[in-house]
Design a protein around this motif. Structure first.
Motif, PDB file in Angstrom:
ATOM      1  N   THR A  50       0.853  -1.195   0.000  1.00  0.00           N
ATOM      2  CA  THR A  50       0.000   0.000   0.000  1.00  0.00           C
ATOM      3  C   THR A  50       0.882   1.236   0.000  1.00  0.00           C
ATOM      4  OG1 THR A  50      -0.094   0.063   2.423  1.00  0.00           O
ATOM      5  CG2 THR A  50      -1.783  -1.255   1.287  1.00  0.00           C
ATOM      6  N   LEU A  51       0.238   2.391  -0.099  1.00  0.00           N
ATOM      7  CA  LEU A  51       1.010   3.637  -0.101  1.00  0.00           C
ATOM      8  C   LEU A  51       1.762   3.816   1.207  1.00  0.00           C
ATOM      9  CD1 LEU A  51      -1.522   6.084  -1.829  1.00  0.00           C
ATOM     10  CD2 LEU A  51       0.530   5.014  -2.810  1.00  0.00           C
ATOM     11  N   SER A  52       1.181   3.363   2.300  1.00  0.00           N
ATOM     12  CA  SER A  52       1.850   3.509   3.595  1.00  0.00           C
ATOM     13  C   SER A  52       3.071   2.598   3.706  1.00  0.00           C
ATOM     14  CB  SER A  52       0.863   3.204   4.730  1.00  0.00           C
ATOM     15  OG  SER A  52       0.379   1.873   4.625  1.00  0.00           O
ATOM     16  N   THR A  53       2.997   1.407   3.117  1.00  0.00           N
ATOM     17  CA  THR A  53       4.135   0.490   3.192  1.00  0.00           C
ATOM     18  C   THR A  53       5.268   0.912   2.268  1.00  0.00           C
ATOM     19  OG1 THR A  53       3.153  -0.948   1.505  1.00  0.00           O
ATOM     20  CG2 THR A  53       2.656  -1.458   3.808  1.00  0.00           C
ATOM     21  N   LEU A  54       4.987   1.799   1.317  1.00  0.00           N
ATOM     22  CA  LEU A  54       6.022   2.248   0.389  1.00  0.00           C
ATOM     23  C   LEU A  54       6.804   3.436   0.937  1.00  0.00           C
ATOM     24  CD1 LEU A  54       4.141   1.954  -3.028  1.00  0.00           C
ATOM     25  CD2 LEU A  54       5.806   0.389  -2.038  1.00  0.00           C
ATOM     26  N   ILE A  55       6.420   3.925   2.089  1.00  0.00           N
ATOM     27  CA  ILE A  55       7.164   5.024   2.722  1.00  0.00           C
ATOM     28  C   ILE A  55       8.272   4.426   3.577  1.00  0.00           C
ATOM     29  CG2 ILE A  55       7.006   6.987   4.297  1.00  0.00           C
ATOM     30  CD1 ILE A  55       4.063   7.226   3.520  1.00  0.00           C
ATOM     31  N   PRO A  56       9.515   4.817   3.362  1.00  0.00           N
ATOM     32  CA  PRO A  56      10.638   4.218   4.109  1.00  0.00           C
ATOM     33  C   PRO A  56      10.684   4.647   5.568  1.00  0.00           C
ATOM     34  CG  PRO A  56      11.428   5.995   2.694  1.00  0.00           C
ATOM     35  CD  PRO A  56       9.972   5.815   2.373  1.00  0.00           C
ATOM     36  N   GLU A  57       9.769   4.126   6.346  1.00  0.00           N
ATOM     37  CA  GLU A  57       9.736   4.421   7.779  1.00  0.00           C
ATOM     38  C   GLU A  57       9.771   3.114   8.567  1.00  0.00           C
ATOM     39  OE1 GLU A  57       6.261   6.660   8.535  1.00  0.00           O
ATOM     40  OE2 GLU A  57       6.994   8.495   7.565  1.00  0.00           O
ATOM     41  N   GLY A  58      10.332   3.177   9.765  1.00  0.00           N
ATOM     42  CA  GLY A  58      10.385   2.009  10.623  1.00  0.00           C
ATOM     43  C   GLY A  58      11.260   0.892  10.100  1.00  0.00           C
ATOM     44  N   LEU A  59      12.293   1.237   9.339  1.00  0.00           N
ATOM     45  CA  LEU A  59      13.189   0.230   8.778  1.00  0.00           C
ATOM     46  C   LEU A  59      14.187  -0.233   9.824  1.00  0.00           C
ATOM     47  CD1 LEU A  59      13.907   1.795   5.263  1.00  0.00           C
ATOM     48  CD2 LEU A  59      12.063   0.266   5.948  1.00  0.00           C
ATOM     49  N   SER A  60      14.574  -1.486   9.742  1.00  0.00           N
ATOM     50  CA  SER A  60      15.523  -2.067  10.688  1.00  0.00           C
ATOM     51  C   SER A  60      16.390  -3.087   9.966  1.00  0.00           C
ATOM     52  CB  SER A  60      14.781  -2.731  11.857  1.00  0.00           C
ATOM     53  OG  SER A  60      15.691  -3.435  12.681  1.00  0.00           O
ATOM     54  N   THR A  61      17.633  -3.205  10.414  1.00  0.00           N
ATOM     55  CA  THR A  61      18.556  -4.179   9.825  1.00  0.00           C
ATOM     56  C   THR A  61      18.511  -5.508  10.568  1.00  0.00           C
ATOM     57  OG1 THR A  61      20.366  -3.356  11.221  1.00  0.00           O
ATOM     58  CG2 THR A  61      20.118  -2.368   9.024  1.00  0.00           C
ATOM     59  N   GLU A  62      17.543  -5.687  11.426  1.00  0.00           N
ATOM     60  CA  GLU A  62      17.470  -6.901  12.239  1.00  0.00           C
ATOM     61  C   GLU A  62      17.320  -8.147  11.375  1.00  0.00           C
ATOM     62  OE1 GLU A  62      14.716  -8.812  15.836  1.00  0.00           O
ATOM     63  OE2 GLU A  62      14.429  -6.734  15.182  1.00  0.00           O
ATOM     64  N   ASN A  63      16.476  -8.064  10.355  1.00  0.00           N
ATOM     65  CA  ASN A  63      16.280  -9.232   9.499  1.00  0.00           C
ATOM     66  C   ASN A  63      17.550  -9.594   8.740  1.00  0.00           C
ATOM     67  OD1 ASN A  63      13.618  -9.349  10.295  1.00  0.00           O
ATOM     68  ND2 ASN A  63      12.822  -8.317   8.470  1.00  0.00           N
ATOM     69  N   ILE A  64      18.256  -8.586   8.226  1.00  0.00           N
ATOM     70  CA  ILE A  64      19.477  -8.838   7.457  1.00  0.00           C
ATOM     71  C   ILE A  64      20.563  -9.428   8.363  1.00  0.00           C
ATOM     72  CG2 ILE A  64      21.259  -7.804   6.020  1.00  0.00           C
ATOM     73  CD1 ILE A  64      18.550  -7.802   4.710  1.00  0.00           C
ATOM     74  N   LEU A  65      20.719  -8.855   9.568  1.00  0.00           N
ATOM     75  CA  LEU A  65      21.746  -9.354  10.480  1.00  0.00           C
ATOM     76  C   LEU A  65      21.423 -10.759  10.989  1.00  0.00           C
ATOM     77  CD1 LEU A  65      22.438  -6.105  12.559  1.00  0.00           C
ATOM     78  CD2 LEU A  65      23.775  -7.028  10.666  1.00  0.00           C
ATOM     79  N   GLY A  66      20.133 -11.016  11.199  1.00  0.00           N
ATOM     80  CA  GLY A  66      19.746 -12.331  11.694  1.00  0.00           C
ATOM     81  C   GLY A  66      19.667 -13.392  10.613  1.00  0.00           C
ATOM     82  N   LEU A  67      19.831 -12.968   9.371  1.00  0.00           N
ATOM     83  CA  LEU A  67      19.711 -13.902   8.261  1.00  0.00           C
ATOM     84  C   LEU A  67      20.774 -14.997   8.325  1.00  0.00           C
ATOM     85  CD1 LEU A  67      18.133 -14.382   5.591  1.00  0.00           C
ATOM     86  CD2 LEU A  67      19.847 -12.980   4.445  1.00  0.00           C
ATOM     87  N   PHE A  68      21.979 -14.632   8.743  1.00  0.00           N
ATOM     88  CA  PHE A  68      23.092 -15.581   8.721  1.00  0.00           C
ATOM     89  C   PHE A  68      23.246 -16.338  10.035  1.00  0.00           C
ATOM     90  CE2 PHE A  68      23.963 -12.387   5.522  1.00  0.00           C
ATOM     91  CZ  PHE A  68      24.368 -13.143   4.442  1.00  0.00           C
ATOM     92  N   THR A  69      22.350 -16.089  10.976  1.00  0.00           N
ATOM     93  CA  THR A  69      22.384 -16.836  12.238  1.00  0.00           C
ATOM     94  C   THR A  69      21.169 -17.748  12.404  1.00  0.00           C
ATOM     95  OG1 THR A  69      21.317 -14.980  13.402  1.00  0.00           O
ATOM     96  CG2 THR A  69      23.734 -15.046  13.384  1.00  0.00           C
ATOM     97  N   ALA A  70      20.087 -17.460  11.686  1.00  0.00           N
ATOM     98  CA  ALA A  70      18.890 -18.293  11.783  1.00  0.00           C
ATOM     99  C   ALA A  70      19.148 -19.662  11.177  1.00  0.00           C
ATOM    100  CB  ALA A  70      17.719 -17.610  11.063  1.00  0.00           C
ATOM    101  N   ARG A  71      18.487 -20.654  11.714  1.00  0.00           N
ATOM    102  CA  ARG A  71      18.588 -22.044  11.234  1.00  0.00           C
ATOM    103  C   ARG A  71      20.044 -22.506  11.143  1.00  0.00           C
ATOM    104  NH1 ARG A  71      14.126 -23.101   6.546  1.00  0.00           N
ATOM    105  NH2 ARG A  71      15.114 -25.144   6.711  1.00  0.00           N
ATOM    106  N   LYS A  72      20.803 -22.168  12.184  1.00  0.00           N
ATOM    107  CA  LYS A  72      22.213 -22.568  12.291  1.00  0.00           C
ATOM    108  C   LYS A  72      23.063 -22.064  11.117  1.00  0.00           C
ATOM    109  CE  LYS A  72      21.072 -26.753  14.906  1.00  0.00           C
ATOM    110  NZ  LYS A  72      21.197 -28.234  14.984  1.00  0.00           N
ATOM    111  N   GLY A  73      22.740 -20.858  10.677  1.00  0.00           N
ATOM    112  CA  GLY A  73      23.522 -20.247   9.596  1.00  0.00           C
ATOM    113  C   GLY A  73      23.328 -20.899   8.250  1.00  0.00           C
ATOM    114  N   ALA A  74      22.163 -21.487   8.018  1.00  0.00           N
ATOM    115  CA  ALA A  74      21.928 -22.206   6.760  1.00  0.00           C
ATOM    116  C   ALA A  74      22.021 -21.283   5.553  1.00  0.00           C
ATOM    117  CB  ALA A  74      20.552 -22.878   6.796  1.00  0.00           C
ATOM    118  N   TYR A  75      21.572 -20.032   5.707  1.00  0.00           N
ATOM    119  CA  TYR A  75      21.581 -19.124   4.558  1.00  0.00           C
ATOM    120  C   TYR A  75      23.000 -18.872   4.066  1.00  0.00           C
ATOM    121  CZ  TYR A  75      20.404 -15.249   1.499  1.00  0.00           C
ATOM    122  OH  TYR A  75      20.239 -14.450   0.394  1.00  0.00           O
TER     123      TYR A  75
END
Length: 283
Positions: A50-75
């Protein structure tokens, strides 16, 4: 003359405007993916784009940083496997395909038309038809669940052979004769004289073969057995299960997965158009 000049300017502005709008339309999904990668995955799945989700607000790097630790670093293993397979498959496929295509384009020999027809036939044969014999071959070579099991069947790529053949026939044969007069071997002529002239073709094929290798799903799915040997497409697909979907890892993983192939395109994009256009001039 003034009227013609004004018309040309209007046409020029109109063309730029149309291309700009078209570019923005194609970039919109990329923009949405980037924002989704830095937000909770459930938010996008719940509210959609939606238009509200296209506004760059409330962004966090948590998902990117946790990407390589989730599921024992499978990614991390998926990313490593995809990069290794793409690099080896692209390098070997482009080199051997160029070698074969150059031979079909520059040399007259008995059976050349047959081999060229065989290449054209293999271009239109779906991979699904070849899966069973290829699978039995890989089992016989004991390459199941290995990187080479994914790479070996595609070391020579029919479309790349045809493309290099088309490019080779556009090269002046005077260079070939000059090399022979100077006493250079046929192999030396290819590496020292012809290969530098084929750099645009190499650039174009590196991009196309890399993209195909990076997005390949079916064959790696058949060959790879353990999670640590998955490639990016298989690994991301494994996040979607009947018992729950890991959208956070899926969206951020899809975003990170676009980075290597974008780097490859930026490195070789200046050869892409010239290579494709030159390879289609003469048949």
């Amino acid at each position: 003359m003034r009227i013609i000049g004004r018309k040309s300017k209007v046409i020029g502005f109109g063309t730029v405007g149309i291309l700009t709008v078209t570019g923005l339309v194609f970039l919109f999904p990329v923009y949405a993916l980037v924002l989704a990668a830095f937000r909770p995955g459930q938010e996008l799945m719940r509210f959609g784009i939606t238009l509200s989700t296209l506004i760059p607000e409330g962004l966090s790097t948590e998902n990117i940083l946790g990407l390589f630790t989730a599921r024992k670093g499978a990614y991390g293993f998926w990313l490593r496997n995809s990069i290794v397979i793409m690099a080896l498959r692209t390098g070997l496929s482009v080199f051997f395909s160029a070698f074969v295509g150059y031979g079909l384009g520059m040399y007259e020999f008995k059976g050349r038309s047959f081999f060229l027809s065989l290449v054209l036939f293999l271009m239109v044969v779906p991979i699904q038809i070849l899966i069973l014999p290829l699978y039995r071959m890989i089992i016989g070579l004991r390459l199941i669940n290995t990187v080479w099991g994914v790479i070996l069947p595609f070391v020579v790529y029919p479309f790349a052979i045809f493309f290099f053949r088309q490019y080779a026939v556009t090269l002046p044969r005077a260079f070939l004769d000059a090399g022979r007069i100077d006493g250079v071997s046929e192999i030396g002529i290819f590496f020292r004289i012809m290969m530098p002239l084929m750099i645009p073709a190499f650039g174009a094929m590196i991009i196309l073969v890399s993209l195909q290798s990076w997005n390949d799903f079916l064959w790696p799915l058949i060959v790879m057995r353990t999670e640590k040997m998955f490639t990016i497409p298989i690994g991301l697909n494994s996040l979607l299960t009947p018992y729950g979907n890991n959208y956070d890892m899926l969206l951020s993983g899809a975003f990170v997965a676009t980075v290597p192939i974008i780097i490859v395109f930026l490195l070789f994009q200046r050869f892409f158009i010239s290579g494709l256009s030159a390879g289609s001039i003469k048949g």
